[in-house]
Design a protein around this motif. Structure first.
Motif, PDB file in Angstrom:
ATOM      1  N   SER A   1       0.853  -1.190   0.000  1.00  0.00           N
ATOM      2  CA  SER A   1       0.000   0.000   0.000  1.00  0.00           C
ATOM      3  C   SER A   1       0.886   1.237   0.000  1.00  0.00           C
ATOM      4  O   SER A   1       2.036   1.207   0.461  1.00  0.00           O
ATOM      5  CB  SER A   1      -0.919   0.011   1.220  1.00  0.00           C
ATOM      6  N   SER A   2       0.312   2.331  -0.487  1.00  0.00           N
ATOM      7  CA  SER A   2       1.095   3.541  -0.664  1.00  0.00           C
ATOM      8  C   SER A   2       0.231   4.754  -0.353  1.00  0.00           C
ATOM      9  O   SER A   2      -0.988   4.663  -0.168  1.00  0.00           O
ATOM     10  CB  SER A   2       1.640   3.619  -2.092  1.00  0.00           C
ATOM     11  N   ASP A   3       0.912   5.920  -0.316  1.00  0.00           N
ATOM     12  CA  ASP A   3       0.214   7.184  -0.100  1.00  0.00           C
ATOM     13  C   ASP A   3      -0.526   7.658  -1.336  1.00  0.00           C
ATOM     14  O   ASP A   3      -1.215   8.684  -1.271  1.00  0.00           O
ATOM     15  CB  ASP A   3       1.215   8.257   0.334  1.00  0.00           C
ATOM     16  N   ASP A   4      -0.386   6.957  -2.450  1.00  0.00           N
ATOM     17  CA  ASP A   4      -1.163   7.327  -3.633  1.00  0.00           C
ATOM     18  C   ASP A   4      -2.594   6.808  -3.574  1.00  0.00           C
ATOM     19  O   ASP A   4      -3.373   7.019  -4.517  1.00  0.00           O
ATOM     20  CB  ASP A   4      -0.478   6.837  -4.906  1.00  0.00           C
ATOM     21  N   GLY A   5      -2.957   6.065  -2.481  1.00  0.00           N
ATOM     22  CA  GLY A   5      -4.323   5.611  -2.276  1.00  0.00           C
ATOM     23  C   GLY A   5      -4.668   4.301  -2.940  1.00  0.00           C
ATOM     24  O   GLY A   5      -5.844   3.935  -2.960  1.00  0.00           O
ATOM     25  N   VAL A   6      -3.676   3.572  -3.487  1.00  0.00           N
ATOM     26  CA  VAL A   6      -3.955   2.308  -4.166  1.00  0.00           C
ATOM     27  C   VAL A   6      -3.222   1.181  -3.455  1.00  0.00           C
ATOM     28  O   VAL A   6      -2.256   1.391  -2.715  1.00  0.00           O
ATOM     29  CB  VAL A   6      -3.539   2.365  -5.653  1.00  0.00           C
ATOM     30  N   ILE A   7      -3.719  -0.042  -3.716  1.00  0.00           N
ATOM     31  CA  ILE A   7      -3.125  -1.272  -3.178  1.00  0.00           C
ATOM     32  C   ILE A   7      -2.759  -2.161  -4.365  1.00  0.00           C
ATOM     33  O   ILE A   7      -3.596  -2.407  -5.245  1.00  0.00           O
ATOM     34  CB  ILE A   7      -4.098  -1.999  -2.233  1.00  0.00           C
ATOM     35  N   GLN A   8      -1.513  -2.623  -4.395  1.00  0.00           N
ATOM     36  CA  GLN A   8      -1.033  -3.486  -5.472  1.00  0.00           C
ATOM     37  C   GLN A   8      -0.991  -4.927  -4.965  1.00  0.00           C
ATOM     38  O   GLN A   8      -0.417  -5.207  -3.900  1.00  0.00           O
ATOM     39  CB  GLN A   8       0.368  -3.049  -5.923  1.00  0.00           C
ATOM     40  N   ILE A   9      -1.603  -5.835  -5.738  1.00  0.00           N
ATOM     41  CA  ILE A   9      -1.620  -7.260  -5.414  1.00  0.00           C
ATOM     42  C   ILE A   9      -0.681  -7.976  -6.375  1.00  0.00           C
ATOM     43  O   ILE A   9      -0.770  -7.799  -7.599  1.00  0.00           O
ATOM     44  CB  ILE A   9      -3.044  -7.849  -5.502  1.00  0.00           C
ATOM     45  N   PHE A  10       0.233  -8.816  -5.834  1.00  0.00           N
ATOM     46  CA  PHE A  10       1.213  -9.545  -6.631  1.00  0.00           C
ATOM     47  C   PHE A  10       1.113 -11.034  -6.328  1.00  0.00           C
ATOM     48  O   PHE A  10       0.825 -11.439  -5.193  1.00  0.00           O
ATOM     49  CB  PHE A  10       2.637  -9.070  -6.323  1.00  0.00           C
ATOM     50  N   HIS A  11       1.357 -11.792  -7.382  1.00  0.00           N
ATOM     51  CA  HIS A  11       1.544 -13.236  -7.221  1.00  0.00           C
ATOM     52  C   HIS A  11       3.038 -13.481  -7.044  1.00  0.00           C
ATOM     53  O   HIS A  11       3.847 -13.135  -7.918  1.00  0.00           O
ATOM     54  CB  HIS A  11       1.014 -13.984  -8.442  1.00  0.00           C
ATOM     55  N   ALA A  12       3.429 -14.088  -5.932  1.00  0.00           N
ATOM     56  CA  ALA A  12       4.838 -14.326  -5.613  1.00  0.00           C
ATOM     57  C   ALA A  12       5.014 -15.798  -5.271  1.00  0.00           C
ATOM     58  O   ALA A  12       4.737 -16.221  -4.144  1.00  0.00           O
ATOM     59  CB  ALA A  12       5.276 -13.438  -4.450  1.00  0.00           C
ATOM     60  N   ARG A  13       5.454 -16.554  -6.268  1.00  0.00           N
ATOM     61  CA  ARG A  13       5.672 -17.989  -6.063  1.00  0.00           C
ATOM     62  C   ARG A  13       7.160 -18.237  -5.875  1.00  0.00           C
ATOM     63  O   ARG A  13       7.991 -17.797  -6.680  1.00  0.00           O
ATOM     64  CB  ARG A  13       5.139 -18.793  -7.242  1.00  0.00           C
ATOM     65  N   VAL A  14       7.496 -18.940  -4.791  1.00  0.00           N
ATOM     66  CA  VAL A  14       8.880 -19.261  -4.455  1.00  0.00           C
ATOM     67  C   VAL A  14       9.063 -20.765  -4.615  1.00  0.00           C
ATOM     68  O   VAL A  14       8.226 -21.565  -4.159  1.00  0.00           O
ATOM     69  CB  VAL A  14       9.212 -18.813  -3.015  1.00  0.00           C
ATOM     70  N   TYR A  15      10.151 -21.160  -5.267  1.00  0.00           N
ATOM     71  CA  TYR A  15      10.428 -22.563  -5.556  1.00  0.00           C
ATOM     72  C   TYR A  15      11.498 -23.094  -4.604  1.00  0.00           C
ATOM     73  O   TYR A  15      12.385 -22.356  -4.157  1.00  0.00           O
ATOM     74  CB  TYR A  15      10.889 -22.729  -7.004  1.00  0.00           C
ATOM     75  N   ASN A  16      11.398 -24.399  -4.343  1.00  0.00           N
ATOM     76  CA  ASN A  16      12.408 -25.044  -3.496  1.00  0.00           C
ATOM     77  C   ASN A  16      13.740 -25.185  -4.210  1.00  0.00           C
ATOM     78  O   ASN A  16      14.789 -25.273  -3.567  1.00  0.00           O
ATOM     79  CB  ASN A  16      11.911 -26.417  -3.040  1.00  0.00           C
ATOM     80  N   ASP A  17      13.709 -25.237  -5.539  1.00  0.00           N
ATOM     81  CA  ASP A  17      14.933 -25.319  -6.309  1.00  0.00           C
ATOM     82  C   ASP A  17      15.649 -23.972  -6.265  1.00  0.00           C
ATOM     83  O   ASP A  17      15.097 -22.941  -6.665  1.00  0.00           O
ATOM     84  CB  ASP A  17      14.612 -25.706  -7.756  1.00  0.00           C
ATOM     85  N   LEU A  18      16.891 -23.977  -5.777  1.00  0.00           N
ATOM     86  CA  LEU A  18      17.629 -22.728  -5.658  1.00  0.00           C
ATOM     87  C   LEU A  18      18.034 -22.165  -7.000  1.00  0.00           C
ATOM     88  O   LEU A  18      18.375 -20.981  -7.104  1.00  0.00           O
ATOM     89  CB  LEU A  18      18.885 -22.945  -4.790  1.00  0.00           C
TER      90      LEU A  18
END
Length: 750
Positions: free
Chosen positions: A684-701
């Motif tokens: 969230s930011s002071d510009d009044g909007v909320i950004q939603i992200f897909h963040a997938r983390v893998y076990n493979d380094l």
């Protein structure tokens, strides 16, 4: 003028007539100087001459004395008597002009002779040197030589100059508060004391702070003095006034020898004169027409584009642009235009004006000939869209929040929110001191608490067997139990927060005090347990729990080095993990899997091992001021947001530099949060909007994390320059709760 011999004769007669005193009768001896050596001196004759007094008479009396020298002896004696009378009168007239105090003539009780006695010096006389301190006469030496000594130097008599007593920093601060002139004084290392600055020195300091010339009389815009122009000023040199040196008109013999040496070398042929310049024209080579037997023929010169109907002076109607097309062509940049020429229609060739782009076109043609390639290259036809990484469609990454389902209003800014571990309840606090408890599903408010101070942070305990939350106000943490709990859960919660038998006090005392209200006064409206932070700690801006629910950490604003406290509920003990912290602490976090502790200052994030009590690494996000931070549930990744609109993603196993830097907000980032179960995170930011992200983390380094932007949520209004202040995820649903400066707490559902 008075004759010295005659005046000494008179004094001798006068002294003979005076009776000898007591001292003269008792002791009759002469004190000879070293030059006399016991011999008689004719000029002495046993008489003592008084020091001649200064004649205070006018110049006219002296001129009369000179004119009367030729007179006889009788006249001289008369004049001497008159001069003595005049001298006495002049002495009386100039008594008022005496600078020094007037002396008194008394008879000595020891010698019996007359002597002059001056009045005693008044002790309160304010002279220039009587009130000064003992000056330090050590000279220009390093004063740190006297750091370990009780004195600071020596005075003019060789005595030690002791150091003045100086208190600690608090005493010096109190002195500056009480003394209104402390800001115009400076510390003198030689005297080890504060010396006041003069008005001239203060003016110089103010000018240096303002980046001005220290000289107040300096005029940067003074008129220029013409030294080398004008008639008669050709030889005026302001740099020096030295006479013309002799070497300028006398031939140098060393230059003569050097010239003769060069002449002999030319005669012997060791130095050849310059070759005559070739006046013939340089050869020109036709690089486009010559063929080489060993190499392939060069490419032909690029041919100019042939004109078409578009460049005609009388083109067809379909080639003529409209007014809208002409205006659009003029507003387009020259690099982005499809054509460099707009056709015009003329009825006759004689009406066509000159071509205004003729010189520029000829120059571009010369560049084409000059920069044409000499070898044939294969042109790569690459589609720019193919270079863009292929991301999955957001529809394939559902569920994620897309719309606002509920809104709970507050009277003031909803600065802090927290979601219960089961995801069914939300507690929110505003700046007016109101804390509200309401359901996520329907938005029904169950309970409201009112505090007299501003609410800085709220946080639920992560344990599932007990239910309570912590509210942070100024200099205190309040533990509250929500109403309508099952009896077994309520009893267990009360036994943990207010046990019947208190644990033993720790060996090291702590300034943080724990207080529990009496069991007879327990109610849903009051806090069952209160932790009193040290005075002047300020408002706790953050409260974070350890995953087991026994430890919690608080960060207070304006507390300096004592901003971070770690509290243990079971032992009812608080301790400061750091004695000294570099920078001002902004946020802290517990690692979800390891005994590690993250501490974020304004520009750095440090990772500590609590069990080994050592620093593991220092992360450098490159942000001017860190505002928010959250760690991934796996514990291998960290996101950091700042007031300069940057979001940095760190791979803790990879490097101390950010793996990826995202810039998608137009104003300062206020809050970040990872979803505990879904591969999502929100900012969230002071510009009044909320950004939603897909963040997938893998076990493979070897596989990089997948970060895909999903949705932009807009529903908060910007109030007083502030937008969305905090966001939190529901643990069991892909729902998001946000609190904004407009006083609204929104629930975003999928």
């Amino acid at each position: 003028m008075i004759d010295p011999a005659r005046s000494s004769k008179k004094r001798r007669q006068h002294n003979e007539n005076e009776p000898l005193g007591v001292f003269s009768e008792a002791i009759d001896m002469e004190m000879l100087s070293d030059e006399e050596n016991g011999e008689e001196v004719e000029s002495d004759n046993g008489d003592v001459d008084e020091f001649p007094e200064i004649d205070a008479g006018s110049d006219e009396s002296s001129e009369k004395d000179e004119n009367d020298e030729s007179g006889d002896e009788d006249e001289d004696e008369d004049e001497d008597e008159e001069d003595e009378v005049n001298r006495e009168g002049s002495d009386d007239s100039h008594e008022e002009l005496r600078i020094f105090p007037k002396a008194k003539t008394i008879v000595s009780g020891i010698t019996g002779q007359e002597k002059r006695v001056y009045p005693e010096i008044e002790p309160d006389y304010d002279s220039d040197s009587s009130t000064e301190d003992t000056p330090n006469r050590v000279g220009d030496i390093p004063m740190h030589w006297y750091d370990d000594l009780p004195h600071v130097g020596y005075d003019m008599d060789g005595k030690r100059v002791l150091k003045p007593a100086r208190g600690d920093e608090l005493d010096r601060f109190l002195e500056t508060v009480e003394d209104p002139n402390s800001w115009i004084s400076a510390f003198d290392k030689t005297a080890q004391a504060d010396k006041p600055l003069t008005a001239q020195e203060l003016d110089i300091i103010q000018r240096l702070y303002a980046n001005e010339n220290p000289d107040a009389n300096y005029d940067p815009y003074e008129p220029l003095t013409e030294w080398f122009t004008g008639q008669g000023k050709e030889e005026i040199m302001p740099l020096t006034a030295a006479p013309e040196p002799k070497r300028r008109w006398v031939p140098s013999k060393w230059e003569h020898k050097k010239v003769m040496k060069i002449v002999r070398a030319i005669r012997q042929g060791r130095i050849l004169p310059n070759k005559a310049k070739n006046t013939s024209q340089p050869p020109f080579y036709a690089i486009w027409s010559d063929t080489s037997p060993s190499h392939a023929p060069p490419l032909p010169a690029p041919k100019p584009r042939l004109p078409s109907n578009f460049e005609s002076y009388n083109p067809p109607e379909e080639y003529l642009p409209s007014e809208e097309d002409r205006k659009q062509w003029e507003e387009t940049d020259p690099e982005d235009r499809e054509r460099d020429y707009i056709p015009h229609k003329y009825s006759a060739l004689r009406l066509v004006p000159g071509y205004d782009r003729f010189i520029k076109d000829r120059f571009n043609r010369q560049l084409d000939l000059y920069m044409a390639p000499r070898v044939q290259r294969v042109k790569l036809n690459i589609d720019p869209n193919s270079l863009i990484p292929k991301l999955p469609s957001p529809n394939s990454l559902k569920p994620y929040p897309t719309y606002r389902s509920l809104q709970v209003p507050h009277q003031n800014m909803a600065r802090c929110i927290s979601v219960s571990p089961d995801g069914a309840w939300v507690v929110s606090g505003d700046e007016g001191g109101v804390v509200g408890l309401w359901e996520v599903n329907v938005g029904r408010e169950v309970k409201k608490w009112k505090f007299n101070k501003k609410i800085g942070s709220v946080e639920w305990c992560p344990r599932t067997d007990v239910i309570y939350f912590v509210v942070g106000t100024e200099d205190a943490l309040h533990f509250l139990i929500p109403p309508n709990l099952p009896p077994s859960v309520l009893q267990l919660t009360q036994s943990i927060l207010a046990p019947s038998t208190l644990p033993p006090a720790p060996e090291a005392p702590s300034p943080v005090k724990w207080s529990t209200s009496s069991s007879n006064t327990w109610s849903d409206d009051d806090a069952i347990l209160t932790v009193h932070l040290p005075p002047s700690s300020g408002l706790p801006s953050q409260i974070t729990w350890h995953r087991r629910g026994d430890y919690l950490a608080s960060v207070s604003i304006g507390a300096g080095q004592g901003a971070v406290w770690i509290h243990q509920v079971s032992r009812r003990h608080s301790q400061a993990p750091f004695k000294k912290v570099r920078g001002k602490v902004q946020l802290v976090l517990f690692h979800p899997m390891k005994p590690c502790f993250f501490v974020a200052t304004q520009q750095y994030v440090r990772m500590y091992n609590l069990s080994e009590q050592k620093l593991l690494k220092t992360l450098q996000p490159g942000i001017k001021w860190i505002s928010s931070m959250d760690v991934h549930p796996s514990g291998d990744h960290l996101i950091v947001g700042g007031y300069d609109r940057k979001l940095c993603w760190f791979d803790l196993e990879l490097s101390d530099k950010p793996y990826k830097v995202l810039r998608y907000h137009t104003r300062a980032i206020r809050s970040l949060h990872f979803h505990p179960t879904y591969p999502l995170f929100a900012s969230s930011s002071d510009d009044g909007v909320i950004q939603i992200f897909h963040a997938r983390v893998y076990n493979d380094l070897m596989t990089d994390p997948l970060i895909v932007p999903l949705k932009i949520l807009r529903g908060h209004e910007v109030t007083k320059g502030l937008g969305v202040l905090q966001v939190k995820w529901c643990s069991r649903h892909p729902w998001l709760i946000s609190g904004g400066a407009d006083g609204a707490v929104n629930v975003w559902c999928s």
